[in-house]
Design an enzyme around this catalytic site. Structure first.
Site, PDB file in Angstrom:
ATOM      1  N   GLU A   1      -6.516   4.214   8.249  1.00 11.81           N
ATOM      2  CA  GLU A   1      -6.351   5.666   8.012  1.00 11.81           C
ATOM      3  C   GLU A   1      -7.621   6.260   7.426  1.00 11.81           C
ATOM      4  O   GLU A   1      -7.945   7.423   7.677  1.00 11.81           O
ATOM      5  CB  GLU A   1      -5.123   5.914   7.128  1.00 11.81           C
TER       6      GLU A   1
ATOM      7  N   GLY B   1       2.940   1.763  10.811  1.00 13.46           N
ATOM      8  CA  GLY B   1       3.878   2.875  10.663  1.00 13.46           C
ATOM      9  C   GLY B   1       4.610   3.232  11.944  1.00 13.46           C
ATOM     10  O   GLY B   1       5.275   4.258  12.034  1.00 13.46           O
TER      11      GLY B   1
ATOM     12  N   SER C   1       3.929  -2.659  10.169  1.00 17.29           N
ATOM     13  CA  SER C   1       5.387  -2.669  10.246  1.00 17.29           C
ATOM     14  C   SER C   1       6.012  -3.992   9.780  1.00 17.29           C
ATOM     15  O   SER C   1       6.972  -4.482  10.376  1.00 17.29           O
ATOM     16  CB  SER C   1       5.841  -2.310  11.665  1.00 17.29           C
TER      17      SER C   1
ATOM     18  N   GLY D   1       3.035  -1.311   4.233  1.00 14.06           N
ATOM     19  CA  GLY D   1       3.009   0.118   3.939  1.00 14.06           C
ATOM     20  C   GLY D   1       4.415   0.606   3.614  1.00 14.06           C
ATOM     21  O   GLY D   1       4.913   0.460   2.496  1.00 14.06           O
ATOM     22  N   GLY D   2       5.083   1.178   4.614  1.00 12.98           N
ATOM     23  CA  GLY D   2       6.395   1.808   4.428  1.00 12.98           C
ATOM     24  C   GLY D   2       7.399   0.965   3.654  1.00 12.98           C
ATOM     25  O   GLY D   2       8.091   1.469   2.758  1.00 12.98           O
TER      26      GLY D   2
ATOM     27  N   GLU E   1      -4.919  -5.550  10.525  1.00 17.35           N
ATOM     28  CA  GLU E   1      -3.904  -4.526  10.767  1.00 17.35           C
ATOM     29  C   GLU E   1      -4.160  -3.844  12.100  1.00 17.35           C
ATOM     30  O   GLU E   1      -4.979  -2.927  12.186  1.00 17.35           O
ATOM     31  CB  GLU E   1      -3.969  -3.472   9.660  1.00 17.35           C
TER      32      GLU E   1
ATOM     33  N   ASN F   1       0.867  -1.185   0.000  1.00 17.75           N
ATOM     34  CA  ASN F   1       0.000   0.000   0.000  1.00 17.75           C
ATOM     35  C   ASN F   1       0.900   1.230   0.000  1.00 17.75           C
ATOM     36  O   ASN F   1       1.533   1.528   1.007  1.00 17.75           O
ATOM     37  CB  ASN F   1      -0.889  -0.047   1.256  1.00 17.75           C
ATOM     38  N   TRP F   2       0.957   1.899  -1.143  1.00 17.67           N
ATOM     39  CA  TRP F   2       1.888   3.034  -1.257  1.00 17.67           C
ATOM     40  C   TRP F   2       1.376   4.287  -0.545  1.00 17.67           C
ATOM     41  O   TRP F   2       2.104   5.266  -0.410  1.00 17.67           O
ATOM     42  CB  TRP F   2       2.133   3.361  -2.742  1.00 17.67           C
ATOM     43  N   LYS F   3       0.139   4.275  -0.136  1.00 22.28           N
ATOM     44  CA  LYS F   3      -0.466   5.446   0.532  1.00 22.28           C
ATOM     45  C   LYS F   3      -0.226   6.697  -0.317  1.00 22.28           C
ATOM     46  O   LYS F   3      -0.192   6.616  -1.535  1.00 22.28           O
ATOM     47  CB  LYS F   3       0.071   5.593   1.952  1.00 22.28           C
TER      48      LYS F   3
ATOM     49  N   HIS G   1      -9.245   0.757   5.250  1.00 23.25           N
ATOM     50  CA  HIS G   1      -7.940   0.950   5.894  1.00 23.25           C
ATOM     51  C   HIS G   1      -8.115   1.838   7.120  1.00 23.25           C
ATOM     52  O   HIS G   1      -8.931   2.760   7.117  1.00 23.25           O
ATOM     53  CB  HIS G   1      -6.955   1.588   4.902  1.00 23.25           C
TER      54      HIS G   1
HETATM   55  C1  PEP Z   1      -0.402  -0.180   6.061  1.00 19.35           C
HETATM   56  O1  PEP Z   1      -0.338   0.874   5.515  1.00 19.35           O
HETATM   57  O2  PEP Z   1      -1.387  -0.877   5.854  1.00 19.35           O
HETATM   58  C2  PEP Z   1       0.707  -0.598   6.936  1.00 19.35           C
HETATM   59  C3  PEP Z   1       0.630  -1.754   7.517  1.00 19.35           C
HETATM   60  O3  PEP Z   1       1.771   0.276   7.070  1.00 19.35           O
HETATM   61  P1  PEP Z   1       3.242  -0.075   7.648  1.00 19.35           P
HETATM   62  O4  PEP Z   1       3.686  -1.335   6.975  1.00 19.35           O
HETATM   63  O5  PEP Z   1       4.070   1.117   7.278  1.00 19.35           O
HETATM   64  O6  PEP Z   1       3.097  -0.250   9.129  1.00 19.35           O
END
Ligand code: PEP
Length: 252
Positions: free
Chosen positions: A98, A174, A214, A235-236, A168, A9-11, A96
């Site tokens: 967010e 993050g 993460s 994500g990251g 999640e 997920n590039w957000k 999600h």
């Molecule tokens: C996400 O955006 O769904 C996520 C899990 O982010 P990260 O891997 O950065 O914690």
């Protein structure tokens, strides 16, 4: 047998040209490394056409990070399922944390998006997960149960084949804090049992459940070794080839 499914997920990162460059490198690396899990990337809306073009001919799935809960009309700033499909996208991430936290998406709104996506022939990755307060207050199962029951309301047994659930925990997104593989497996097992009670053992057995929070090269193996962890939503660490390739080749 559930096929591993790893998603990035590039957000709100990577412009269309940055995304296309990286996606082309990723497509070449997936081929070269003989990656055998399903790989998905979810760029920002504006980067979708360039990324779809960049991965043409590769098994990489390009998804959207969100979608409107209407088919067309006066909804400024929104993107309809038909627009995504026309751009080459058949999969959408919904719910999600967010979107829930910053944009007020309730379980009911998310459910209306899930129903619309399925009726438009799209595949869905439905995100669920508890906050730190909810976990510390002993409400993990109550929260997951509500998010699943309301999120999947009116989804037919047949359409469950097009649903992936991403667990999640909000406190692990993050933050660098990862749920232990045991925590993840426990939550996934509860999710599977909830789906079994709503549908059937067979549907629950075939359900792909991704872990997100993460995920990195250093923890993917231990997570994927767990019985109920079928993939990851990253994500990251999905934003560069250096970090994402070791994740999608965790079994090589
Ligand atoms: C996400 O955006 O769904 C996520 C899990 O982010 P990260 O891997 O950065 O914690």
């Amino acid at each position: 047998m559930r096929k591993a499914y790893i998603a990035g997920n590039w957000k709100m990162n990577l412009t269309p040209s940055e995304g296309a460059r990286y996606a082309a490198e990723l497509a070449a690396a997936v081929k070269e490394a003989g990656v055998d899990c399903r790989v998905m990337i979810a760029p920002a809306f504006v980067a979708i056409p360039a990324v779809v073009e960049a991965v043409k001919g590769s098994p990489i799935i390009v998804a959207a990070q969100n979608m409107a809960n209407h088919t067309s009309g006066a909804y400024t700033g929104e993107v309809a399922p038909a627009m995504l499909k026309d751009a080459g996208v058949k999969t959408v991430i919904l719910g999600h944390s967010e979107r829930r936290q910053y944009y007020g998406e309730t379980d009911e709104i998310i459910n209306s998006k899930v129903i619309l996506a399925l009726s438009e022939g799209m595949d869905v990755v439905l995100c669920v997960g508890e906050t730190l307060d909810e976990r510390q207050g002993g409400r993990l199962e109550e929260v997951l149960s509500r998010q699943i029951k309301v999120g999947l309301k009116d989804v037919s047994a047949e359409d469950m084949a097009r649903i992936t659930i991403a667990y999640e925990p909000v406190w692990a997104i993050g933050t660098g804090m990862t749920a232990t593989p045991e925590d993840a497996d426990g939550a996934h097992s509860f999710i599977r049992a909830t789906v079994a009670s709503l549908y059937s053992d067979d549907i629950a057995k075939n359900l792909i459940i991704q872990y997100g929070g993460s995920v990195k090269a250093g923890n993917i193996k231990a997570l994927m070794a767990k019985e109920n962890v079928d993939g990851a939503l990253v994500g990251g660490a999905s934003l560069s080839l250096e970090q994402f390739l070791p994740i999608i080749t965790y079994n090589k």
